[in-house]
Design an enzyme around this catalytic site. Structure first.
Site, PDB file in Angstrom:
ATOM      1  N   SER A  24       0.820  -1.211   0.000  1.00 33.36           N
ATOM      2  CA  SER A  24       0.000   0.000   0.000  1.00 33.36           C
ATOM      3  C   SER A  24       0.856   1.263   0.000  1.00 33.36           C
ATOM      4  CB  SER A  24      -0.924   0.022   1.223  1.00 33.36           C
ATOM      5  OG  SER A  24      -1.847  -1.035   1.176  1.00 33.36           O
ATOM      6  N   GLY A  95      -6.032  -3.282  -8.006  1.00 36.06           N
ATOM      7  CA  GLY A  95      -7.176  -2.455  -7.636  1.00 36.06           C
ATOM      8  C   GLY A  95      -6.755  -1.121  -7.051  1.00 36.06           C
ATOM      9  N   ARG A 123     -14.228  -6.372 -10.940  1.00 35.89           N
ATOM     10  CA  ARG A 123     -14.287  -5.672  -9.651  1.00 35.89           C
ATOM     11  C   ARG A 123     -15.059  -4.353  -9.770  1.00 35.89           C
ATOM     12  NH1 ARG A 123      -8.300  -6.284  -7.121  1.00 35.89           N
ATOM     13  NH2 ARG A 123      -9.370  -5.510  -5.257  1.00 35.89           N
ATOM     14  N   SER A 168     -13.572   1.625   3.062  1.00 31.64           N
ATOM     15  CA  SER A 168     -12.588   1.300   2.022  1.00 31.64           C
ATOM     16  C   SER A 168     -11.514   2.368   1.956  1.00 31.64           C
ATOM     17  CB  SER A 168     -13.271   1.173   0.657  1.00 31.64           C
ATOM     18  OG  SER A 168     -12.306   1.131  -0.379  1.00 31.64           O
ATOM     19  N   GLN A 170      -9.201   2.447  -0.241  1.00 29.51           N
ATOM     20  CA  GLN A 170      -9.004   2.803  -1.650  1.00 29.51           C
ATOM     21  C   GLN A 170      -9.959   3.912  -2.074  1.00 29.51           C
ATOM     22  OE1 GLN A 170      -9.324  -0.748  -4.007  1.00 29.51           O
ATOM     23  NE2 GLN A 170      -7.349  -1.547  -3.366  1.00 29.51           N
ATOM     24  N   ASP A 316      -7.089  -8.083   4.413  1.00 31.75           N
ATOM     25  CA  ASP A 316      -6.235  -8.877   3.537  1.00 31.75           C
ATOM     26  C   ASP A 316      -5.677 -10.121   4.224  1.00 31.75           C
ATOM     27  OD1 ASP A 316      -6.544  -7.242   1.317  1.00 31.75           O
ATOM     28  OD2 ASP A 316      -4.864  -5.965   1.858  1.00 31.75           O
ATOM     29  N   LYS A 343     -12.650  -9.008  -3.869  1.00 35.46           N
ATOM     30  CA  LYS A 343     -11.191  -8.906  -3.941  1.00 35.46           C
ATOM     31  C   LYS A 343     -10.738  -9.573  -5.247  1.00 35.46           C
ATOM     32  CE  LYS A 343     -10.109  -6.735  -0.099  1.00 35.46           C
ATOM     33  NZ  LYS A 343      -9.275  -5.517  -0.102  1.00 35.46           N
ATOM     34  N   ARG A 347     -13.005 -14.187  -2.042  1.00 36.12           N
ATOM     35  CA  ARG A 347     -12.116 -14.870  -1.092  1.00 36.12           C
ATOM     36  C   ARG A 347     -12.865 -15.708  -0.064  1.00 36.12           C
ATOM     37  NH1 ARG A 347      -7.376 -10.270  -0.332  1.00 36.12           N
ATOM     38  NH2 ARG A 347      -6.241 -10.829  -2.239  1.00 36.12           N
TER      39      ARG A 347
END
Length: 428
Positions: A24, A95, A123, A168, A170, A316, A343, A347
């Site tokens: 990240s 992503g 996604r 999130s 992101q 994660d 993801k 997952r």
């Protein structure tokens, strides 16, 4: 080309590992270096496929970036210095690259086309395109901008107040990056605090960002200045070795210089709750990103519940937590983790399917999974499904399986940890 990896049981794991740089932070260091003025030097950069996709995209936008292994030099020209790419910006499997890049491109004066691999094409992107559109950006794409390929037509942006429907980092980061270019203030309201690497990096590059409870506020018109960034080791990568040390009898592993940002240390909380023998040494809290060494020893684990505000701090790491749970006495419940479905793979389904093949007692729920322990794992053929974290989790499972495990599509691990198998072998 699909690569099959054969992994056999290990008696114990001993030694010291320096995990690669945080994924990240590596992404963000390249992005902020590119939109800042002047020279940025990044050390301990993660040269995994995802982060290399970020470098490739910014080179296409006219930024001079030199990368040699884990050393990166970026000659930033500021936001105004970015130039329209002559071709589609290809983000590969990343992503983080596509979502954060949309925030940057939204305020620029040219059009950009973004595309990724088959996984990225599935996604959801509306979680980013909706708030950016509210700020004034024009983003079009497949299914009304829900999926790639996407075209971003940069516009003059106006600051907004936006409440995230899903926690999130992101999405938050994309909005903040757009907010740096917008007129007025941009406020992001988080339902649960997510990783704050973007906020920390804005400050490292000379900008300002304000935190008020669940609100993150940034003002437009800020000019950022190049700096030196030392990337700590990635705790998400370290998590696999923490699990390996905790469940492989007779093991003791020291993980050096691991990032210990409090928004990322949920895995440590869970391990301690399960009764793991874990200690933190040489803890450095003074740097922009706190870091330290983590020592893990084999111990008897017990089941636990992983839910609520803890989930964004370990999203994660959930695949490897499921493996830990299979070796813990009693039941472990993971819930409030529906985000796992979008993801690199779904997952929840992938973890349940592959661990079941190895003999784990695990079932999927709508927002997580239920695992019964302690279970003896057997050998078999399993697949990463092209997901790096699934691949690493299954490799650790193989260490305690009674028979050989054949891991299909093992090359996926290189996305975040190119030297994973070599480091794993060094401990045997």
């Amino acid at each position: 080309m699909s690569v099959k990896k054969l992994i056999t049981k290990s008696t114990s794991l001993k030694g010291e590992i320096k995990v690669p740089g945080d994924k990240s932070i590596s992404h963000r260091a390249v992005m902020f270096g590119s939109i800042s003025n002047g020279l940025t030097k990044v050390t301990n950069f993660l040269p995994g496929e995802d982060c290399l996709s970020t470098i490739s995209c910014f080179r296409s936008l006219g930024v001079e970036i030199n990368q040699s292994g884990s050393e990166v030099t970026i000659r930033g020209k500021g936001l105004d210095g970015l130039r329209r790419s002559d071709h589609t910006l290809y983000v590969g499997n990343s992503g983080t690259t596509i979502r954060l890049l949309m925030g940057i491109l939204s305020g620029l004066s040219f059009e950009s086309r973004l595309e990724g691999d088959e996984s990225i094409a599935k996604r959801p992107m509306t979680r980013v395109t909706v708030p950016l559109s509210k700020m004034g950006a024009k983003i079009t794409g497949k299914n009304n901008g829900e999926f790639t390929p996407l075209t971003v037509s940069g516009k003059k942006l106006t600051g907004i107040t936006y409440e995230l429907p899903v926690a999130s980092a992101q999405v938050k980061s994309a909005i903040l990056l757009a907010g740096l270019q917008a007129e007025g203030e941009t406020t992001v309201i988080e339902p649960v605090k997510t990783r704050d690497h973007t906020e920390r990096m804005i400050r490292q590059f000379g900008g300002s960002v304000e935190q008020q409870g669940d609100k993150v506020i940034v003002s437009g018109g800020q000019e950022l200045v190049g700096t030196n960034i030392e990337v700590p080791g990635d705790i998400s990568s370290a998590a696999f070795f923490l699990a390996a040390g905790a469940i492989t009898p007779g093991s003791e592993i020291l993980l050096k210089n691991v990032g210990l940002n409090p928004t990322r240390t949920g895995i440590i909380d869970v391990l301690k709750e399960m009764g793991a023998d874990l200690t933190i040494e040489d803890y450095d809290q003074k740097s922009a990103e706190p870091a330290g060494d983590i020592r893990i020893k084999y111990s008897q684990l017990k089941g636990t519940t992983v839910a609520g505000k803890l989930i964004p701090r370990l999203i994660d790491e959930i695949p490897v937590i499921a493996l830990l749970a299979s070796q813990a006495e009693g039941q472990t419940i993971i819930k409030d983790a529906a985000e796992l479905k979008v993801k690199e793979t779904n997952r929840i389904d992938t973890v349940v399917n592959e661990l079941t093949k190895l003999g784990a007692k695990i079932e999927a729920t709508e927002d997580g999974m239920i695992i019964e322990g302690k279970t003896d794992l057997k050998g078999g053929t399993v697949s990463t499904y092209g997901d790096h974290r699934i691949g690493m989790m299954l490799s650790i499972a193989a260490l305690i399986s009674s028979e050989e495990v054949s891991l299909e599509d093992s090359e996926a691990v290189a996305v975040s940890y190119p030297g994973f198998f070599e480091d794993l072998d060094s401990l045997k």
